[in-house]
Design a protein around this motif. Structure first.
Motif, PDB file in Angstrom:
ATOM      1  N   GLN A 209     -11.117 -27.395  -3.876  1.00  0.00           N
ATOM      2  CA  GLN A 209     -11.185 -27.164  -5.247  1.00  0.00           C
ATOM      3  C   GLN A 209     -11.788 -28.405  -6.071  1.00  0.00           C
ATOM      4  N   PRO A 210     -12.370 -28.382  -7.304  1.00  0.00           N
ATOM      5  CA  PRO A 210     -13.226 -29.203  -7.836  1.00  0.00           C
ATOM      6  C   PRO A 210     -12.080 -30.390  -8.240  1.00  0.00           C
ATOM      7  N   ILE A 211     -12.149 -31.630  -7.619  1.00  0.00           N
ATOM      8  CA  ILE A 211     -11.334 -32.551  -8.201  1.00  0.00           C
ATOM      9  C   ILE A 211     -12.044 -33.618  -8.997  1.00  0.00           C
ATOM     10  N   VAL A 243     -19.217 -30.670 -12.329  1.00  0.00           N
ATOM     11  CA  VAL A 243     -20.113 -31.070 -13.284  1.00  0.00           C
ATOM     12  C   VAL A 243     -19.863 -31.315 -14.346  1.00  0.00           C
ATOM     13  N   LYS A 244     -19.928 -32.464 -15.082  1.00  0.00           N
ATOM     14  CA  LYS A 244     -19.650 -32.758 -16.449  1.00  0.00           C
ATOM     15  C   LYS A 244     -21.324 -32.819 -17.101  1.00  0.00           C
ATOM     16  N   ILE A 292     -19.932 -24.196  -8.509  1.00  0.00           N
ATOM     17  CA  ILE A 292     -19.710 -25.441  -9.310  1.00  0.00           C
ATOM     18  C   ILE A 292     -18.702 -25.045 -10.453  1.00  0.00           C
ATOM     19  N   ALA A 293     -17.859 -26.143 -10.816  1.00  0.00           N
ATOM     20  CA  ALA A 293     -17.041 -26.236 -12.058  1.00  0.00           C
ATOM     21  C   ALA A 293     -17.607 -26.865 -13.187  1.00  0.00           C
ATOM     22  N   PRO A 321     -10.848 -20.388 -15.035  1.00  0.00           N
ATOM     23  CA  PRO A 321     -10.699 -21.708 -14.593  1.00  0.00           C
ATOM     24  C   PRO A 321     -11.772 -22.594 -14.384  1.00  0.00           C
ATOM     25  N   ARG A 322     -12.967 -22.239 -14.186  1.00  0.00           N
ATOM     26  CA  ARG A 322     -14.139 -23.271 -13.686  1.00  0.00           C
ATOM     27  C   ARG A 322     -14.740 -23.566 -14.857  1.00  0.00           C
ATOM     28  N   ILE A 323     -14.563 -23.236 -16.115  1.00  0.00           N
ATOM     29  CA  ILE A 323     -15.393 -23.547 -17.187  1.00  0.00           C
ATOM     30  C   ILE A 323     -14.592 -24.173 -18.279  1.00  0.00           C
TER      31      ILE A 323
END
Ligand SMILES: Cc1cc2nc3c(=O)[nH]c(=O)nc-3n(C[C@H](O)[C@H](O)[C@H](O)COP(=O)(O)OP(=O)(O)OC[C@H]3O[C@@H](n4cnc5c(N)ncnc54)[C@H](O)[C@@H]3O)c2cc1C
Length: 395
Positions: A209-211, A243-244, A292-293, A321-323
């Motif tokens: 998961q994106p940490i 990605v921020k 991508i998150a 939950p990815r955005i």
């Protein structure tokens, strides 16, 4: 089919629903003062001198601009504001906003403080992120030396290993607590070693998961290409890319340095070009959500609305939950509260730290809210509108 809820950023009743009349009047006064560039200039210069002379200005700052833009001096102080936002479905990110240190003791202390925010975020499911600035936990001078390929002394090599250790400790703690870590982007002349480090961390901690999230400053000419490359790497090495997306906060500094040292300005040719790449970046992320998150850090109404439209066009639920949508505490509540009210994931940066140490952050916020070309700042106009609406409702 686009079944997305429509969001109006004009609805000031929702935007300021958490503010009492008295709180709103105080904000009105503050933003009114900030509207005058001359006053902001005088005020910041006065404060700089007062702080140097150790005059007792802290209570004044604390009751005014600090209260407006910060959560408090410590994590504990932030609790009240954080809970208040949580009531409206808005999460917070504790942002230890101390800047400008250049010694190992401070770097160590700041890294420990960030790990402290990881612990807090780990027990507050509504606040699932932490953030840090690499320059807060390592020397800018050293990061620049590494970027330009200078040979490091043993001492510098040790300091670099310490930075890597601190970043790893923060990301590991976040991984254990299932908290996401945003790594802020700063000036281009220190960014290369940071990027390497961040992608190492993603390979290590983002497989399921994106940490770990890197920051993409779309005001840079080459950033859209870099976003695409980062995605290709995530596919190749099979991890989730955090990605921020931001436009970028250091335009003047970047341009000035490029001109002084005689290299090509890395910033987009104009605001339209930066806007275009930012919005292209949003589209790219939404089209590649398999890997991508996305964390959209922006106060731009068009971009925030465009992201809701992209989500609608791709049949993505508002609370996917990815955005995440994000704004800074004390700013753009019209965006944050209206998005949250429509069911989107919204998180506000909640800066904190000792008053004297967050002054540079406060100056930047004050400057951002002065009038541009004689036009009042958006915050001021919205607060005025809401006060008028409340007055009309009581008469
Ligand atoms: C939650 C959050 C997190 C952030 N984190 C970071 C971070 O890690 N690193 C960072 O650098 N910034 C960060 N920022 C700040 C951000 O980069 C912007 O400076 C700020 O948000 C203003 O941009 P905007 O998207 O809100 O919209 P707008 O107000 O529409 O855009 C203003 C921005 O456009 C760009 N711009 C303006 N004029 C020009 C021009 N002539 N040519 C080219 N570009 C121009 C600049 O980036 C300027 O800041 C963050 C902002 C938020 C809300």
């Amino acid at each position: 089919m686009n079944s997305q809820p429509s969001v109006s950023f004009e609805n000031t009743s929702i935007a300021f629903s958490s503010k009492s009349d008295a709180a709103l009047k105080k904000m009105h006064f503050m933003f009114r003062v900030m509207n005058y560039p001359l006053l902001v200039n005088l005020g910041t210069n006065f404060l700089k001198i007062a702080l140097k002379l150790r005059l007792p200005v802290k209570p004044l700052v604390k009751r005014t601009i600090f209260e407006l833009f910060c959560g408090g001096e410590s994590v504990e102080d932030c609790r009240e504001k954080s809970l208040e936002l949580n009531k409206y479905g808005i999460g917070t990110i504790l942002d230890y906003s101390v800047e400008g240190t250049e010694n190992e003791e401070d770097f160590e202390r700041i890294a420990n403080e960030i790990i402290n925010t990881v612990e807090k975020a780990g027990i507050e499911p509504k606040n699932p992120f932490v953030v840090f600035k690499p320059s807060g936990i390592g020397s800018n001078v050293l990061l620049n030396k590494i970027q330009v390929g200078e040979v490091l002394s043993d001492h510098q090599e040790q300091a670099w290993n310490k930075i890597k250790g601190r970043v790893n400790n923060i990301c590991e703690a976040a991984f254990q607590k299932k908290v996401k870590v945003l790594i802020d982007a700063e000036e281009t002349w220190i960014q290369k070693p940071i990027d390497h480090l961040v992608y190492d961390m993603m390979r290590k901690y983002n497989s399921d998961q994106p940490i770990v999230f890197n920051t993409f400053q779309m005001y840079l000419k080459d950033m859209y290409q870099k976003l695409q490359n980062a995605y290709s790497d995530a596919v190749k090495f099979n991890y989730q890319l955090g990605v921020k997306l931001v436009r970028g906060a250091y335009m003047e500094k970047e341009r000035e340095r490029a001109q002084t040292l005689g290299y090509q300005d890395p910033i987009q040719i104009d605001k339209d070009a930066a806007d275009e790449d930012f919005n292209k970046g949003l589209k790219f992320c939404i089209e590649h959500l398999n890997k991508i998150a996305l964390f959209c850090g922006s106060h731009n109404e068009y971009s925030n609305r465009y992201l809701t439209e992209l989500m609608g066009n791709h049949n993505i639920r508002p609370d996917d939950p990815r955005i995440f949508f994000s704004q800074l505490y004390g700013m753009s509540d019209n965006i944050s509260f209206n998005l949250s009210n429509a069911g989107y994931n919204v998180i506000k940066y909640l800066p904190y730290g000792p008053v004297n140490d967050v002054i540079p952050y406060l100056f930047r916020r004050a400057e951002e809210n002065t009038s541009i070309a004689g036009q009042s700042s958006r915050e001021y106009v919205l607060i005025k509108k809401e006060l008028a609406r409340r007055r009309a409702n009581t008469t």
